[in-house]
Design a protein around this motif. Structure first.
Motif, PDB file in Angstrom:
ATOM      1  N   ASN A  65       0.816  -1.212   0.000  1.00  0.00           N
ATOM      2  CA  ASN A  65       0.000   0.000   0.000  1.00  0.00           C
ATOM      3  C   ASN A  65       0.850   1.263   0.000  1.00  0.00           C
ATOM      4  OD1 ASN A  65      -2.634  -0.929  -0.205  1.00  0.00           O
ATOM      5  ND2 ASN A  65      -2.835  -1.272   1.986  1.00  0.00           N
ATOM      6  N   LEU A  66       2.070   1.181   0.495  1.00  0.00           N
ATOM      7  CA  LEU A  66       2.972   2.326   0.404  1.00  0.00           C
ATOM      8  C   LEU A  66       3.176   2.713  -1.060  1.00  0.00           C
ATOM      9  CD1 LEU A  66       5.177   4.317   1.397  1.00  0.00           C
ATOM     10  CD2 LEU A  66       6.779   2.378   1.348  1.00  0.00           C
ATOM     11  N   VAL A  67       3.391   1.726  -1.901  1.00  0.00           N
ATOM     12  CA  VAL A  67       3.625   1.984  -3.325  1.00  0.00           C
ATOM     13  C   VAL A  67       2.326   2.308  -4.044  1.00  0.00           C
ATOM     14  CG1 VAL A  67       4.502   1.016  -5.473  1.00  0.00           C
ATOM     15  CG2 VAL A  67       5.662   0.513  -3.312  1.00  0.00           C
ATOM     16  N   MET A  68       1.338   1.438  -3.900  1.00  0.00           N
ATOM     17  CA  MET A  68       0.102   1.610  -4.657  1.00  0.00           C
ATOM     18  C   MET A  68      -0.725   2.791  -4.144  1.00  0.00           C
ATOM     19  SD  MET A  68       0.529  -0.550  -6.929  1.00  0.00           S
ATOM     20  CE  MET A  68      -0.994  -0.101  -7.748  1.00  0.00           C
ATOM     21  N   VAL A  86     -13.849   7.527  -8.532  1.00  0.00           N
ATOM     22  CA  VAL A  86     -12.704   6.827  -7.953  1.00  0.00           C
ATOM     23  C   VAL A  86     -12.314   7.451  -6.622  1.00  0.00           C
ATOM     24  CG1 VAL A  86     -10.271   6.247  -8.287  1.00  0.00           C
ATOM     25  CG2 VAL A  86     -11.857   6.112 -10.208  1.00  0.00           C
ATOM     26  N   ASP A  87     -12.334   8.782  -6.555  1.00  0.00           N
ATOM     27  CA  ASP A  87     -11.983   9.478  -5.329  1.00  0.00           C
ATOM     28  C   ASP A  87     -12.942   9.130  -4.197  1.00  0.00           C
ATOM     29  OD1 ASP A  87     -10.269  11.228  -3.950  1.00  0.00           O
ATOM     30  OD2 ASP A  87     -11.689  12.873  -4.170  1.00  0.00           O
ATOM     31  N   THR A  88     -14.199   8.916  -4.528  1.00  0.00           N
ATOM     32  CA  THR A  88     -15.197   8.542  -3.522  1.00  0.00           C
ATOM     33  C   THR A  88     -15.042   7.091  -3.093  1.00  0.00           C
ATOM     34  OG1 THR A  88     -16.758  10.154  -4.446  1.00  0.00           O
ATOM     35  CG2 THR A  88     -17.668   8.434  -3.025  1.00  0.00           C
ATOM     36  N   VAL A  89     -14.766   6.210  -4.062  1.00  0.00           N
ATOM     37  CA  VAL A  89     -14.638   4.783  -3.763  1.00  0.00           C
ATOM     38  C   VAL A  89     -13.484   4.517  -2.805  1.00  0.00           C
ATOM     39  CG1 VAL A  89     -14.045   2.553  -4.808  1.00  0.00           C
ATOM     40  CG2 VAL A  89     -15.754   4.022  -5.875  1.00  0.00           C
ATOM     41  N   ILE A  90     -12.442   5.348  -2.858  1.00  0.00           N
ATOM     42  CA  ILE A  90     -11.290   5.157  -1.972  1.00  0.00           C
ATOM     43  C   ILE A  90     -11.709   5.139  -0.513  1.00  0.00           C
ATOM     44  CG2 ILE A  90      -9.138   6.231  -1.158  1.00  0.00           C
ATOM     45  CD1 ILE A  90      -8.861   4.915  -3.842  1.00  0.00           C
ATOM     46  N   ASP A  91     -12.758   5.911  -0.181  1.00  0.00           N
ATOM     47  CA  ASP A  91     -13.192   6.015   1.215  1.00  0.00           C
ATOM     48  C   ASP A  91     -14.150   4.911   1.640  1.00  0.00           C
ATOM     49  OD1 ASP A  91     -11.723   8.318   1.757  1.00  0.00           O
ATOM     50  OD2 ASP A  91     -13.289   9.624   0.959  1.00  0.00           O
ATOM     51  N   LEU A  92     -14.539   4.034   0.737  1.00  0.00           N
ATOM     52  CA  LEU A  92     -15.485   2.975   1.090  1.00  0.00           C
ATOM     53  C   LEU A  92     -15.021   2.098   2.252  1.00  0.00           C
ATOM     54  CD1 LEU A  92     -17.150   1.591  -2.163  1.00  0.00           C
ATOM     55  CD2 LEU A  92     -18.245   2.649  -0.184  1.00  0.00           C
ATOM     56  N   PRO A  93     -13.748   1.675   2.296  1.00  0.00           N
ATOM     57  CA  PRO A  93     -13.323   0.865   3.452  1.00  0.00           C
ATOM     58  C   PRO A  93     -13.479   1.577   4.790  1.00  0.00           C
ATOM     59  CG  PRO A  93     -11.758   0.651   1.664  1.00  0.00           C
ATOM     60  CD  PRO A  93     -12.714   1.737   1.260  1.00  0.00           C
ATOM     61  N   PHE A  94     -13.465   2.929   4.786  1.00  0.00           N
ATOM     62  CA  PHE A  94     -13.717   3.663   6.018  1.00  0.00           C
ATOM     63  C   PHE A  94     -15.180   3.570   6.438  1.00  0.00           C
ATOM     64  CE2 PHE A  94      -9.986   6.723   5.137  1.00  0.00           C
ATOM     65  CZ  PHE A  94      -9.127   5.927   5.891  1.00  0.00           C
ATOM     66  N   LEU A  97       0.204   3.784   9.739  1.00  0.00           N
ATOM     67  CA  LEU A  97      -1.211   3.636  10.068  1.00  0.00           C
ATOM     68  C   LEU A  97      -1.790   2.369   9.434  1.00  0.00           C
ATOM     69  CD1 LEU A  97      -2.436   7.323   9.668  1.00  0.00           C
ATOM     70  CD2 LEU A  97      -2.134   6.053  11.796  1.00  0.00           C
ATOM     71  N   ALA A  98      -1.386   2.092   8.196  1.00  0.00           N
ATOM     72  CA  ALA A  98      -1.856   0.877   7.535  1.00  0.00           C
ATOM     73  C   ALA A  98      -1.368  -0.372   8.274  1.00  0.00           C
ATOM     74  CB  ALA A  98      -1.383   0.853   6.083  1.00  0.00           C
ATOM     75  N   PHE A  99      -0.122  -0.349   8.725  1.00  0.00           N
ATOM     76  CA  PHE A  99       0.427  -1.497   9.450  1.00  0.00           C
ATOM     77  C   PHE A  99      -0.311  -1.724  10.765  1.00  0.00           C
ATOM     78  CE2 PHE A  99       3.311  -3.024  12.775  1.00  0.00           C
ATOM     79  CZ  PHE A  99       3.640  -4.268  12.267  1.00  0.00           C
ATOM     80  N   THR A 100      -0.474  -0.658  11.543  1.00  0.00           N
ATOM     81  CA  THR A 100      -1.135  -0.814  12.844  1.00  0.00           C
ATOM     82  C   THR A 100      -2.600  -1.205  12.679  1.00  0.00           C
ATOM     83  OG1 THR A 100      -1.504   1.590  12.893  1.00  0.00           O
ATOM     84  CG2 THR A 100       0.431   0.751  14.037  1.00  0.00           C
ATOM     85  N   ARG A 101      -3.221  -0.742  11.606  1.00  0.00           N
ATOM     86  CA  ARG A 101      -4.610  -1.155  11.351  1.00  0.00           C
ATOM     87  C   ARG A 101      -4.661  -2.623  10.957  1.00  0.00           C
ATOM     88  NH1 ARG A 101      -8.849  -2.660  11.344  1.00  0.00           N
ATOM     89  NH2 ARG A 101     -10.812  -1.805  10.566  1.00  0.00           N
ATOM     90  N   SER A 102      -3.681  -3.093  10.214  1.00  0.00           N
ATOM     91  CA  SER A 102      -3.673  -4.484   9.755  1.00  0.00           C
ATOM     92  C   SER A 102      -3.547  -5.462  10.915  1.00  0.00           C
ATOM     93  CB  SER A 102      -2.522  -4.705   8.769  1.00  0.00           C
ATOM     94  OG  SER A 102      -2.736  -4.003   7.574  1.00  0.00           O
ATOM     95  N   LEU A 143      -5.857   0.439   2.426  1.00  0.00           N
ATOM     96  CA  LEU A 143      -5.449   1.300   1.322  1.00  0.00           C
ATOM     97  C   LEU A 143      -5.756   2.779   1.556  1.00  0.00           C
ATOM     98  CD1 LEU A 143      -4.372   1.712  -1.570  1.00  0.00           C
ATOM     99  CD2 LEU A 143      -6.687   1.180  -2.406  1.00  0.00           C
ATOM    100  N   PRO A 144      -6.934   3.157   2.060  1.00  0.00           N
ATOM    101  CA  PRO A 144      -7.226   4.592   2.212  1.00  0.00           C
ATOM    102  C   PRO A 144      -6.266   5.329   3.141  1.00  0.00           C
ATOM    103  CG  PRO A 144      -9.233   3.287   2.413  1.00  0.00           C
ATOM    104  CD  PRO A 144      -8.087   2.325   2.421  1.00  0.00           C
ATOM    105  N   PHE A 145      -5.642   4.634   4.071  1.00  0.00           N
ATOM    106  CA  PHE A 145      -4.757   5.321   5.009  1.00  0.00           C
ATOM    107  C   PHE A 145      -3.593   5.982   4.283  1.00  0.00           C
ATOM    108  CE2 PHE A 145      -6.923   2.353   7.835  1.00  0.00           C
ATOM    109  CZ  PHE A 145      -7.205   3.162   8.924  1.00  0.00           C
ATOM    110  N   VAL A 146      -3.019   5.289   3.314  1.00  0.00           N
ATOM    111  CA  VAL A 146      -1.895   5.863   2.576  1.00  0.00           C
ATOM    112  C   VAL A 146      -2.391   6.922   1.599  1.00  0.00           C
ATOM    113  CG1 VAL A 146       0.050   5.364   1.058  1.00  0.00           C
ATOM    114  CG2 VAL A 146      -0.590   3.725   2.832  1.00  0.00           C
TER     115      VAL A 146
END
Length: 285
Positions: free
Chosen positions: A92-95, A114-122, A214-219, A163-166
């Motif tokens: 996720n750091l790269v992508m 696309v910008d809206t879909v990024i927030d779906l996992p939230f 943040l992505a790591f700690t969430r995982s 993904l949204p965190f990055v």
């Protein structure tokens, strides 16, 4: 008048006596009240519950704590969780950085979608995310891809929720970058890669690292999105959060607290390391 008083230099015109003294730092009434309310709320919601978990993990002494976290199933779950979280955070750091770049620097049809879909996992409950992933990548996948009950499925679920965190950490920094610096570098003969490496990337690195942490700690704490697609197979696909839930179901709250404490320590180490790395980078910059 004494000799010392006579020899003391007169204050400069317009100055006040004691102006060179160090001012005392005092909190105003409103600031003190706000600080007290913030500390109280933080203590009730975060600090006290975490302290109680750590305290409960030591109920039977350090020997029991060590045995609880090194049982074969608990150790396998911790190893899988931390290892998968590291891989997911790096991907996720790269992508995430690439997606943030596309959303800020490029124009294309459907960009707002696309910008809206990024927030779906939230916004989406993680158990719903797990059900969606199982339907799409499970045994009856319409794509013909079956990742259910495998470690690849676990990482897919973690990639989805983190993904949204990055993206949302890097995106504001890209928006605030001064385009004049890039144009000036280009006018001096710098190529696109050199501009990115020397001007853009140094400004993005702190945000990229923050999003990755943040992505790591969430995982490492994820439960809902993995519980369905992983199948909860001990020693194979069971993550630490699911193992903790199993310990609680088995009335082993002390063991569950011990595993939770390990995850808490790992998260704190990651966040503190990130903070120290950012401070070091700021000093060098």
């Amino acid at each position: 008048m004494t000799t010392d008083t006579a020899l003391r230099p007169a204050p400069a015109p317009g100055s006040t006596p004691g102006a060179g003294a160090r001012p005392r730092s005092r909190l105003s009434g409103g600031t003190a009240t706000g600080l007290g309310a913030a500390v109280l709320y933080l203590s009730l919601i975060v600090l006290i519950p975490l302290a109680l978990v750590v305290w409960r993990s030591a109920d039977h002494g350090p020997g029991y704590f060590w045995r609880a976290v090194t049982t074969p199933d608990a150790w396998a779950a911790l190893t899988l969780t931390i290892g998968a979280s590291v891989i997911v955070a790096l991907v996720n750091l790269v992508m995430g950085t690439l997606i943030a770049w596309v959303l800020v620097r490029d124009r294309f049809p459907g960009k707002a979608v696309v910008d809206t879909v990024i927030d779906l996992p939230f916004a989406l409950p993680t158990i719903v995310a797990g059900l969606v992933l199982l339907a799409l990548y499970g045994p009856e996948s319409p794509l013909g891809i079956n990742l259910a009950y495998s470690r690849a499925g676990v990482m897919l679920a973690l990639l989805f929720v983190t993904l949204p965190f990055v993206v949302r950490t890097v995106q504001p920094v890209l928006l605030e970058l001064d385009a004049d610096m890039e144009q000036a570098a280009a006018s001096l003969g710098a190529g696109p890669f050199q501009i990115f490496r020397r001007i853009i990337l140094p400004n993005l690195v702190p945000a990229m690292l923050s999003g990755t942490a943040l992505a790591f700690t969430r995982s490492i704490a994820e439960f809902g999105s993995t519980v369905l697609i992983s199948g909860n197979l001990p020693f194979k696909t069971q993550v630490a959060a699911v193992n903790i839930f199993s310990q609680i179901e088995g009335d082993n709250t002390t063991g569950a607290a011990a595993i939770s404490t390990v995850l808490l320590v790992v998260a704190l180490v990651a966040l503190i390391s990130l903070d120290l790395l950012q401070r070091w980078g700021n000093r060098r910059g």
